[in-house]
Write a protein that holds these residues in place. Structure first.
Motif, mmCIF file in Angstrom:
data_model
loop_
_atom_site.group_PDB
_atom_site.id
_atom_site.type_symbol
_atom_site.label_atom_id
_atom_site.label_comp_id
_atom_site.label_asym_id
_atom_site.label_seq_id
_atom_site.Cartn_x
_atom_site.Cartn_y
_atom_site.Cartn_z
ATOM 1 N N VAL A 224 7.370 9.800 4.240
ATOM 2 C CA VAL A 224 5.995 10.290 4.350
ATOM 3 C C VAL A 224 5.014 9.183 3.961
ATOM 4 O O VAL A 224 3.989 8.992 4.620
ATOM 5 N N ALA A 225 5.343 8.420 2.919
ATOM 6 C CA ALA A 225 4.477 7.323 2.492
ATOM 7 C C ALA A 225 4.343 6.273 3.595
ATOM 8 O O ALA A 225 3.241 5.800 3.885
ATOM 9 N N VAL A 226 5.451 5.936 4.233
ATOM 10 C CA VAL A 226 5.421 4.964 5.339
ATOM 11 C C VAL A 226 4.603 5.527 6.501
ATOM 12 O O VAL A 226 3.776 4.831 7.096
ATOM 13 N N PHE A 227 4.818 6.793 6.824
ATOM 14 C CA PHE A 227 4.083 7.463 7.906
ATOM 15 C C PHE A 227 2.580 7.427 7.640
ATOM 16 O O PHE A 227 1.790 7.102 8.536
ATOM 17 N N LEU A 228 2.172 7.739 6.405
ATOM 18 C CA LEU A 228 0.747 7.734 6.060
ATOM 19 C C LEU A 228 0.159 6.335 6.158
ATOM 20 O O LEU A 228 -0.971 6.159 6.599
ATOM 21 N N THR A 229 0.930 5.345 5.736
ATOM 22 C CA THR A 229 0.463 3.964 5.817
ATOM 23 C C THR A 229 0.262 3.546 7.266
ATOM 24 O O THR A 229 -0.755 2.955 7.620
ATOM 25 N N GLN A 230 1.219 3.886 8.122
ATOM 26 C CA GLN A 230 1.107 3.544 9.548
ATOM 27 C C GLN A 230 -0.030 4.313 10.191
ATOM 28 O O GLN A 230 -0.765 3.772 11.010
ATOM 29 N N MET A 231 -0.183 5.577 9.812
ATOM 30 C CA MET A 231 -1.232 6.406 10.378
ATOM 31 C C MET A 231 -2.613 5.860 10.004
ATOM 32 O O MET A 231 -3.488 5.758 10.847
ATOM 33 N N SER A 232 -2.792 5.460 8.748
ATOM 34 C CA SER A 232 -4.093 4.934 8.337
ATOM 35 C C SER A 232 -4.353 3.578 8.981
ATOM 36 O O SER A 232 -5.483 3.253 9.311
ATOM 37 N N MET B 263 0.824 -1.203 0.000
ATOM 38 C CA MET B 263 0.000 0.000 0.000
ATOM 39 C C MET B 263 0.860 1.255 0.000
ATOM 40 O O MET B 263 0.557 2.212 -0.679
ATOM 41 N N SER B 264 1.959 1.271 0.761
ATOM 42 C CA SER B 264 2.787 2.469 0.808
ATOM 43 C C SER B 264 3.458 2.729 -0.536
ATOM 44 O O SER B 264 3.813 3.851 -0.832
ATOM 45 N N ASN B 265 3.613 1.688 -1.378
ATOM 46 C CA ASN B 265 4.207 1.870 -2.696
ATOM 47 C C ASN B 265 3.324 2.754 -3.578
ATOM 48 O O ASN B 265 3.822 3.629 -4.280
ATOM 49 N N ASN B 266 2.013 2.542 -3.530
ATOM 50 C CA ASN B 266 1.089 3.384 -4.292
ATOM 51 C C ASN B 266 1.084 4.810 -3.759
ATOM 52 O O ASN B 266 1.022 5.762 -4.534
ATOM 53 N N ILE B 267 1.131 4.948 -2.449
ATOM 54 C CA ILE B 267 1.184 6.274 -1.835
ATOM 55 C C ILE B 267 2.463 6.971 -2.247
ATOM 56 O O ILE B 267 2.465 8.146 -2.607
ATOM 57 N N TYR B 268 3.577 6.234 -2.211
ATOM 58 C CA TYR B 268 4.864 6.805 -2.601
ATOM 59 C C TYR B 268 4.818 7.317 -4.037
ATOM 60 O O TYR B 268 5.242 8.440 -4.313
ATOM 61 N N LYS B 269 4.297 6.513 -4.948
ATOM 62 C CA LYS B 269 4.230 6.917 -6.356
ATOM 63 C C LYS B 269 3.404 8.184 -6.528
ATOM 64 O O LYS B 269 3.781 9.093 -7.259
ATOM 65 N N SER B 270 2.291 8.241 -5.845
ATOM 66 C CA SER B 270 1.423 9.408 -5.934
ATOM 67 C C SER B 270 2.125 10.657 -5.386
ATOM 68 O O SER B 270 2.092 11.721 -6.002
ATOM 69 N N LEU B 271 2.759 10.514 -4.217
ATOM 70 C CA LEU B 271 3.479 11.643 -3.629
ATOM 71 C C LEU B 271 4.638 12.082 -4.514
ATOM 72 O O LEU B 271 4.877 13.279 -4.701
#
Length: 78
Positions: A59-67, A1-9
């Motif tokens: 940031v991507a890892v942080f968002l994944t952990q936060m969600s 999941m964090s990979n998709n977030i990373y790409k978007s960011l």
């Protein structure tokens, strides 16, 4: 999941996010970012001169952990 977030960011901000960028991503004010920065409640960051920059990957890892934490809390309430 964090990979998709990373790409978007990465597509939106590149390799590093400023405090203003992070505030936009987290949907909070810049003063909230500054307060959380003092409290150590933000992703890893680098101080470069007078700027604070947040690596996109962190940031991507942080968002994944936060969600994940928010989902656990919501799941626990049901």
């Amino acid at each position: 999941m964090s990979n998709n977030i990373y790409k978007s960011l990465y597509l939106d901000y590149g390799y590093m996010l400023s405090k203003t960028d992070l505030a936009e991503v987290l949907k909070v004010s810049l003063s909230t970012i500054n307060r959380r920065l003092k409290n150590g409640k933000l992703p890893p960051h680098a101080n470069i001169g007078d700027r604070v920059l947040f690596p996109t990957e962190g940031v991507a890892v942080f968002l994944t952990q936060m969600s994940g934490c928010q989902l656990e809390v919501v799941g626990g309430e049901l």
